[in-house]
Write a protein that holds these residues in place. Structure first.
Motif, PDB file in Angstrom:
ATOM      1  N   UNK A  61     -18.470  10.468  55.951  1.00  0.00           N
ATOM      2  CA  UNK A  61     -18.102  11.860  55.540  1.00  0.00           C
ATOM      3  C   UNK A  61     -18.174  12.858  56.643  1.00  0.00           C
ATOM      4  N   UNK A  62     -18.935  12.513  57.941  1.00  0.00           N
ATOM      5  CA  UNK A  62     -19.154  13.557  58.899  1.00  0.00           C
ATOM      6  C   UNK A  62     -18.154  12.979  60.110  1.00  0.00           C
ATOM      7  N   UNK A  63     -17.335  11.909  59.854  1.00  0.00           N
ATOM      8  CA  UNK A  63     -16.665  11.397  61.108  1.00  0.00           C
ATOM      9  C   UNK A  63     -15.266  12.481  61.116  1.00  0.00           C
ATOM     10  N   UNK A  64     -15.289  13.088  62.086  1.00  0.00           N
ATOM     11  CA  UNK A  64     -14.032  13.953  62.580  1.00  0.00           C
ATOM     12  C   UNK A  64     -12.722  13.501  62.440  1.00  0.00           C
ATOM     13  N   UNK A  65     -12.585  12.174  62.660  1.00  0.00           N
ATOM     14  CA  UNK A  65     -11.518  11.232  62.677  1.00  0.00           C
ATOM     15  C   UNK A  65     -11.218  10.518  61.266  1.00  0.00           C
ATOM     16  N   UNK A  66     -12.073  10.834  60.361  1.00  0.00           N
ATOM     17  CA  UNK A  66     -12.004  10.054  59.024  1.00  0.00           C
ATOM     18  C   UNK A  66     -10.713   9.848  58.343  1.00  0.00           C
ATOM     19  N   UNK A  67      -9.891  11.063  58.345  1.00  0.00           N
ATOM     20  CA  UNK A  67      -8.663  11.139  57.725  1.00  0.00           C
ATOM     21  C   UNK A  67      -7.740  10.043  58.573  1.00  0.00           C
ATOM     22  N   UNK A  68      -7.708   9.995  59.775  1.00  0.00           N
ATOM     23  CA  UNK A  68      -7.069   9.050  60.471  1.00  0.00           C
ATOM     24  C   UNK A  68      -7.560   7.558  60.283  1.00  0.00           C
ATOM     25  N   UNK A  69      -8.647   7.134  60.092  1.00  0.00           N
ATOM     26  CA  UNK A  69      -9.196   5.852  59.711  1.00  0.00           C
ATOM     27  C   UNK A  69      -8.816   5.510  58.203  1.00  0.00           C
ATOM     28  N   UNK A  70      -8.681   6.603  57.228  1.00  0.00           N
ATOM     29  CA  UNK A  70      -8.374   6.147  56.110  1.00  0.00           C
ATOM     30  C   UNK A  70      -6.845   5.824  55.857  1.00  0.00           C
ATOM     31  N   UNK A  71      -6.093   6.766  56.815  1.00  0.00           N
ATOM     32  CA  UNK A  71      -4.483   6.590  56.769  1.00  0.00           C
ATOM     33  C   UNK A  71      -4.542   5.116  57.471  1.00  0.00           C
ATOM     34  N   UNK A  72      -5.046   4.632  58.404  1.00  0.00           N
ATOM     35  CA  UNK A  72      -4.894   3.380  58.882  1.00  0.00           C
ATOM     36  C   UNK A  72      -5.441   2.122  58.027  1.00  0.00           C
TER      37      UNK A  72
END
Length: 143
Positions: A61-72
């Protein structure tokens, strides 16, 4: 101490980043903006080699690029399911889905649900939703 605190100097080869480089970038994504990455970088990194790292980042939840990772992860799942698991092992996706259901928060549980829905109903695939971030941005659960 951890990747989060260390500086990120950039990718040795942005077309084929290492898991360590991807994790370091994910905690300092402004160090190398997405716009400066190779075209379709999301498609390039959404493979078997980095899916474990992408999953860890999407679960954080604290990862700034979390949405990018989820997108991948959405790209990875759709690629596996739509190729009848010629592109990626079904067992690996199943394990990630089960882990997201057990330990994930709402975005990850939604991802797992949507993966199961696409498995059951492949006609639910819409390129915009799965490969261009539509489901990540909307947070929508497929019915």
């Amino acid at each position: 101490m951890g990747v989060e605190q260390s500086g990120f100097a950039g990718f040795a080869n942005p077309v084929d980043p290492s898991p360590t480089e991807l994790r370091a970038w994910a905690y300092q994504p402004d160090s190398v903006p997405l716009q400066s990455m190779p075209q379709d970088w999301d498609l390039l990194v959404a493979g078997d080699r980095l899916v474990g790292s992408l999953f860890e980042l999407a679960m954080d939840r604290n990862c700034p690029a979390r949405r990018f990772a989820l997108h991948c992860l959405y790209i990875y799942a759709a690629d596996g399911i739509r190729t009848n698991f010629r592109a990626h092992p079904k067992r690996r996706l199943r394990k990630l889905v089960e882990q997201a259901e057990r330990a994930g928060d709402e975005p990850m549980v939604n991802w797992a649900h949507n993966c199961r829905m696409l498995l059951a109903k492949p006609h639910l695939f819409v390129y915009h939703d799965w490969c261009e971030g539509g489901l990540v941005r909307s947070g929508r659960r497929l019915a």
